[in-house]
Design a protein around this motif. Structure first.
Motif, PDB file in Angstrom:
ATOM      1  N   ASN A 209      -2.985  -3.736  10.815  1.00  0.00           N
ATOM      2  CA  ASN A 209      -2.872  -3.064   9.524  1.00  0.00           C
ATOM      3  C   ASN A 209      -2.450  -1.604   9.667  1.00  0.00           C
ATOM      4  O   ASN A 209      -2.848  -0.918  10.611  1.00  0.00           O
ATOM      5  N   PHE A 210      -1.660  -1.154   8.698  1.00  0.00           N
ATOM      6  CA  PHE A 210      -1.071   0.183   8.708  1.00  0.00           C
ATOM      7  C   PHE A 210      -1.685   1.074   7.624  1.00  0.00           C
ATOM      8  O   PHE A 210      -2.026   0.595   6.540  1.00  0.00           O
ATOM      9  N   TYR A 212      -0.289   4.615   5.778  1.00  0.00           N
ATOM     10  CA  TYR A 212       0.798   5.598   5.643  1.00  0.00           C
ATOM     11  C   TYR A 212       0.247   6.828   4.931  1.00  0.00           C
ATOM     12  O   TYR A 212      -0.230   6.743   3.804  1.00  0.00           O
ATOM     13  N   VAL A 240      -7.837  -0.926  11.062  1.00  0.00           N
ATOM     14  CA  VAL A 240      -6.545  -0.231  11.151  1.00  0.00           C
ATOM     15  C   VAL A 240      -6.097  -0.155  12.612  1.00  0.00           C
ATOM     16  O   VAL A 240      -6.893   0.171  13.499  1.00  0.00           O
ATOM     17  N   ILE A 315       6.459  -1.015   8.203  1.00  0.00           N
ATOM     18  CA  ILE A 315       5.301  -1.874   7.959  1.00  0.00           C
ATOM     19  C   ILE A 315       5.750  -3.322   7.787  1.00  0.00           C
ATOM     20  O   ILE A 315       5.172  -4.247   8.361  1.00  0.00           O
ATOM     21  N   SER A 319       3.965  -5.344  10.699  1.00  0.00           N
ATOM     22  CA  SER A 319       2.588  -5.706  10.358  1.00  0.00           C
ATOM     23  C   SER A 319       2.402  -7.219  10.375  1.00  0.00           C
ATOM     24  O   SER A 319       3.367  -7.977  10.380  1.00  0.00           O
ATOM     25  N   SER A 323      -2.948  -6.311   5.598  1.00  0.00           N
ATOM     26  CA  SER A 323      -3.323  -5.190   4.725  1.00  0.00           C
ATOM     27  C   SER A 323      -2.565  -3.925   5.111  1.00  0.00           C
ATOM     28  O   SER A 323      -2.250  -3.718   6.285  1.00  0.00           O
ATOM     29  N   ALA A 324      -2.300  -3.089   4.110  1.00  0.00           N
ATOM     30  CA  ALA A 324      -1.663  -1.794   4.348  1.00  0.00           C
ATOM     31  C   ALA A 324      -2.115  -0.832   3.265  1.00  0.00           C
ATOM     32  O   ALA A 324      -2.390  -1.237   2.129  1.00  0.00           O
ATOM     33  N   VAL A 341       5.570  -3.256  -0.116  1.00  0.00           N
ATOM     34  CA  VAL A 341       4.992  -3.643   1.169  1.00  0.00           C
ATOM     35  C   VAL A 341       4.592  -5.117   1.099  1.00  0.00           C
ATOM     36  O   VAL A 341       3.901  -5.546   0.172  1.00  0.00           O
ATOM     37  N   CYS A 343       2.446  -7.373   2.188  1.00  0.00           N
ATOM     38  CA  CYS A 343       1.137  -7.701   2.755  1.00  0.00           C
ATOM     39  C   CYS A 343       0.278  -8.389   1.697  1.00  0.00           C
ATOM     40  O   CYS A 343       0.497  -8.227   0.493  1.00  0.00           O
ATOM     41  N   VAL A 346      -2.769  -4.606  -0.586  1.00  0.00           N
ATOM     42  CA  VAL A 346      -2.201  -3.261  -0.489  1.00  0.00           C
ATOM     43  C   VAL A 346      -3.149  -2.278  -1.175  1.00  0.00           C
ATOM     44  O   VAL A 346      -3.706  -2.569  -2.228  1.00  0.00           O
ATOM     45  N   THR A 352      -8.594  -0.222   4.267  1.00  0.00           N
ATOM     46  CA  THR A 352      -8.227  -1.626   4.469  1.00  0.00           C
ATOM     47  C   THR A 352      -9.444  -2.485   4.817  1.00  0.00           C
ATOM     48  O   THR A 352      -9.371  -3.721   4.748  1.00  0.00           O
TER      49      THR A 352
END
Length: 398
Positions: A209-210, A212, A240, A315, A319, A323-324, A341, A343, A346, A352
């Motif tokens: 997971n990212f 930003y 994360v 992402i 990913s 989740s992001a 995104v 995912c 979000v 996350t």
């Protein structure tokens, strides 16, 4: 087991199971201690998932009680239509029939996932990992007691104590009907199941997971968010692994230094792209493939993003579709990020770590799906169902 159990029967079993888990918590923890003593691996995340303590017991009891209190997911009307010829047409939710859950190391799955499948009117086949065998058998014994005390066949919850060869044989040629398989574990397990299964599979895939950090982020909020996501529970699929920091974040260097210092205080290994090359505490990324890895460890990758579109692109490329999160004060930018995104979950200015059935109001989860069919994200009671058409007529023919 030809007739579906009514909701009062299903709830009675769940309520009894909650009582039994509470009464036998010491025997569950004792059985789990045998598993922990036998586990010789060095996988920190695996050991964390394997361990059962009083906190996990409380979570098991809470999950069962919540499930018993929820509405029946079976027979819910989704659509109705009156045909020109007078037929009454309805589409309603229905159970799958038999659900096979294959999982690694987590004895709480034997409670939570089985409970969700059972409440959804399904027979459950449980195939846990050898590392958690003692814990799982102790819990299944309680399932059988709860069923017997409600004069219901123990066939509704069955444990498959199979090795890898036996599991492969069962997947390829089941000795009983199986309508759905849900594998919960690492990519090797999921690949193995998909390769050999002869019925539908819902994939509970990798996290990776990212977060930003947008150039209009609240930096203190961003710091708290990343630390929580990385260090609260490293064994969780919603942890994360990657952080992208906007190139134009004001006072970016101060933020990066604070982030590095705080992560180091938690003994997190930090890897970084070229933008972090001047920091001694950060190891350079050896190859781009690391952006795709799920760590399940005290390890993180930090990089720079030119802008939001570049962050979204990265992402979506790397990913796991889990989740992001974006950290920003700009609502429009948040909405654009969340819409683009790809995912299952979000986030805007939130961790996350909330991608969890219980946390998102489902009362627990069978798994977190990274597939898009037939359900994405946490799979709760409402989702572990298929549908069925009911047509009432009075002699209509076509």
């Amino acid at each position: 087991m030809s007739i579906t159990l009514d909701i009062s029967q299903r709830n009675a079993v769940l309520q009894k199971m909650a009582v039994l888990v509470d009464q036998h918590r010491d025997s569950i923890i004792s059985a789990n201690l045998k598993d922990l003593e036998s586990y010789t691996g060095a996988d920190v995340a695996m050991r964390d998932r394997l361990k059962v303590d009083h906190h996990k017991i409380e979570a098991m009891i809470s999950a069962l009680e919540q499930l018993a209190s929820q509405e029946d997911p079976i027979g819910v009307e989704r659509f109705r239509f009156t045909h020109d010829n007078g037929m009454q047409v309805y589409n309603k939710t229905a159970s799958f029939g038999t659900v096979l859950i294959i999982y690694e190391s987590r004895p709480d799955v034997t409670i939570e996932a089985a409970g969700i499948a059972f409440k959804s009117g399904n027979k459950i086949l449980l195939k846990g990992g050898k590392e958690s065998l003692n814990s799982n058998l102790e819990i299944v014994k309680l399932w059988h007691q709860a069923l017997k005390e409600n004069t219901i066949s123990t066939d509704w919850v069955e444990y498959l104590n199979y090795n890898r060869t036996e599991t492969q044989a069962f997947l390829e040629k089941p000795t009983q009907n199986v309508d759905l398989i849900v594998p919960r574990g690492g990519e090797k397990l999921i690949t193995f199941v998909k390769q050999h299964a002869t019925c539908p599979v819902i994939v509970s895939g990798r996290g990776n997971n990212f977060v930003y950090v947008h150039n209009e982020a609240d930096r203190a909020l961003a710091l708290d968010n990343i630390i929580n996501g990385k260090t609260d529970k490293i064994s969780a699929c919603n942890a994360v692994d990657k952080v992208l920091i906007d190139k134009n974040l004001p006072n970016k260097e101060d933020f990066v230094r604070n982030l590095i210092t705080t992560l180091k205080n938690f003994n997190v290994e930090i890897l970084g792209d070229a933008s972090l090359s001047k920091y001694d505490e950060v190891s350079p990324i050896s190859n781009e493939g690391i952006w795709q890895e799920e760590f399940l460890d005290y390890k993180i990758v930090i990089g720079e993003a030119e802008n939001a579109p570049e962050a979204i692109s990265k992402i979506n490329k790397y990913s796991g579709g889990h989740s992001a999160a974006i950290i920003t004060r700009n609502q429009k930018q948040a909405e654009t990020f969340m819409a683009n995104v790809d995912c299952a979950a979000v986030y805007h200015n939130a961790s996350t770590r909330f991608t969890d059935g219980f946390q998102l109001g489902l009362g627990g989860e069978l798994a977190i799906s990274t597939d898009k069919l037939h359900q994405r994200g946490p799979i709760g009671l409402q989702h572990l169902v298929t549908n069925k058409w009911y047509i009432h007529g009075d002699g209509q023919i076509r």
